[in-house]
Design an enzyme around this catalytic site. Sequence first.
Site, PDB file in Angstrom:
ATOM      1  N   GLY A  17       0.784  -1.227   0.000  1.00 53.66           N
ATOM      2  CA  GLY A  17       0.000   0.000   0.000  1.00 53.66           C
ATOM      3  C   GLY A  17       0.816   1.276   0.000  1.00 53.66           C
ATOM      4  O   GLY A  17       1.806   1.421  -0.724  1.00 53.66           O
ATOM      5  N   ILE A  18       0.391   2.249   0.834  1.00 52.51           N
ATOM      6  CA  ILE A  18       1.030   3.557   0.892  1.00 52.51           C
ATOM      7  C   ILE A  18       2.499   3.435   1.294  1.00 52.51           C
ATOM      8  O   ILE A  18       3.376   4.097   0.723  1.00 52.51           O
ATOM      9  CB  ILE A  18       0.289   4.477   1.878  1.00 52.51           C
ATOM     10  N   ASP A  37       7.949  -3.767   9.149  1.00 51.32           N
ATOM     11  CA  ASP A  37       6.602  -4.301   8.965  1.00 51.32           C
ATOM     12  C   ASP A  37       6.499  -5.612   9.731  1.00 51.32           C
ATOM     13  O   ASP A  37       7.510  -6.265  10.010  1.00 51.32           O
ATOM     14  CB  ASP A  37       6.320  -4.530   7.473  1.00 51.32           C
ATOM     15  N   ARG A 141     -16.840   5.400  11.873  1.00 48.51           N
ATOM     16  CA  ARG A 141     -15.377   5.433  11.973  1.00 48.51           C
ATOM     17  C   ARG A 141     -14.927   5.955  13.340  1.00 48.51           C
ATOM     18  O   ARG A 141     -13.867   6.586  13.436  1.00 48.51           O
ATOM     19  CB  ARG A 141     -14.793   6.339  10.877  1.00 48.51           C
ATOM     20  N   TYR A 144     -11.330   4.724  14.672  1.00 53.62           N
ATOM     21  CA  TYR A 144     -10.313   5.135  13.708  1.00 53.62           C
ATOM     22  C   TYR A 144     -10.168   6.651  13.677  1.00 53.62           C
ATOM     23  O   TYR A 144      -9.052   7.179  13.666  1.00 53.62           O
ATOM     24  CB  TYR A 144     -10.678   4.598  12.320  1.00 53.62           C
ATOM     25  N   LYS A 148      -6.742   8.808  14.493  1.00 47.06           N
ATOM     26  CA  LYS A 148      -6.099   9.680  13.517  1.00 47.06           C
ATOM     27  C   LYS A 148      -6.165  11.149  13.954  1.00 47.06           C
ATOM     28  O   LYS A 148      -5.278  11.945  13.621  1.00 47.06           O
ATOM     29  CB  LYS A 148      -6.716   9.487  12.133  1.00 47.06           C
ATOM     30  N   THR A 179      -6.033   0.841  -1.702  1.00 48.63           N
ATOM     31  CA  THR A 179      -4.917   0.046  -1.193  1.00 48.63           C
ATOM     32  C   THR A 179      -5.426  -1.275  -0.632  1.00 48.63           C
ATOM     33  O   THR A 179      -6.618  -1.424  -0.337  1.00 48.63           O
ATOM     34  CB  THR A 179      -4.181   0.793  -0.063  1.00 48.63           C
ATOM     35  N   PRO A 180      -4.541  -2.267  -0.447  1.00 45.43           N
ATOM     36  CA  PRO A 180      -4.952  -3.527   0.184  1.00 45.43           C
ATOM     37  C   PRO A 180      -5.550  -3.327   1.580  1.00 45.43           C
ATOM     38  O   PRO A 180      -6.447  -4.056   1.997  1.00 45.43           O
ATOM     39  CB  PRO A 180      -3.642  -4.322   0.248  1.00 45.43           C
TER      40      PRO A 180
END
Length: 248
Positions: A17-18, A37, A141, A144, A148, A179-180
């Site tokens: 991804g990013i 990772d 959300r 999350y 953030k 993205t994944p």
Amino acid sequence: MSDFKDLVAIVTGGASGIGEATAKLLQSRGAKVFVFDRNQPTNPINGVTYLICDITNREDVNKSVADVAKNGLDVLVNNAGIGAIGDVTAGDDAEWHKVLDVNVVGTARMSAAAIPFLRKSKSAAIVNVSSIVATDGFPQRAIYSASKGAVHSLTLAMAADHIREGIRVNCVVPATADTPWVGRLLEQASDAKAMKEALIARQPMGRLVTAEEIAHAICYLASPLSASTTGIGLNVDGGVGGLRVPPK
């Protein structure tokens, strides 16, 4: 462009991804890149070094950063993160602690380990990955968004704390990216197709943001060419945050 020539960079969550797009771009612009990772990459980037590191484990973080930074460190990209779906009644304490530990405390752990080394760099920069949910309210959300929002505020606090040490701290503020990671979030939805269509419909550009677009924003903020830029959140959101365009 070789604005990162001879600079050393760490990218967390860089196996896909990013983070993967960012590691690839940094490496192409001259940086020596280390990816942290929990998973090995499916398609490793030639010239990038990969380390298995759990950012929720302070001992693991401290050792991994020290090993990488023994010959210097210039850039830290705090990209690793996890998501959650639901309103404030949906998540139990365990989910709250898990998301905050990765997204917020993980960012702080990595930064705390890196800063002693970054102090020695003439091109020191930290780039955190926030989200449009930090500044705009979106349904389902809650956890999350809270995490953030904390990353966004933490970015400003860190920028103020370390500006006199020559360490710049900024964040990128993406909207939903293709993205994944987003794919895994969609898998949790009862109707993944309908949810993806809804995500696209709310973005004025009519498409999801790409990982490569976000990577370019990260590299802009991390580059020595942006030496006077610190304490900002750079939106890469297709107009979600600043525009009020009716859906088609």
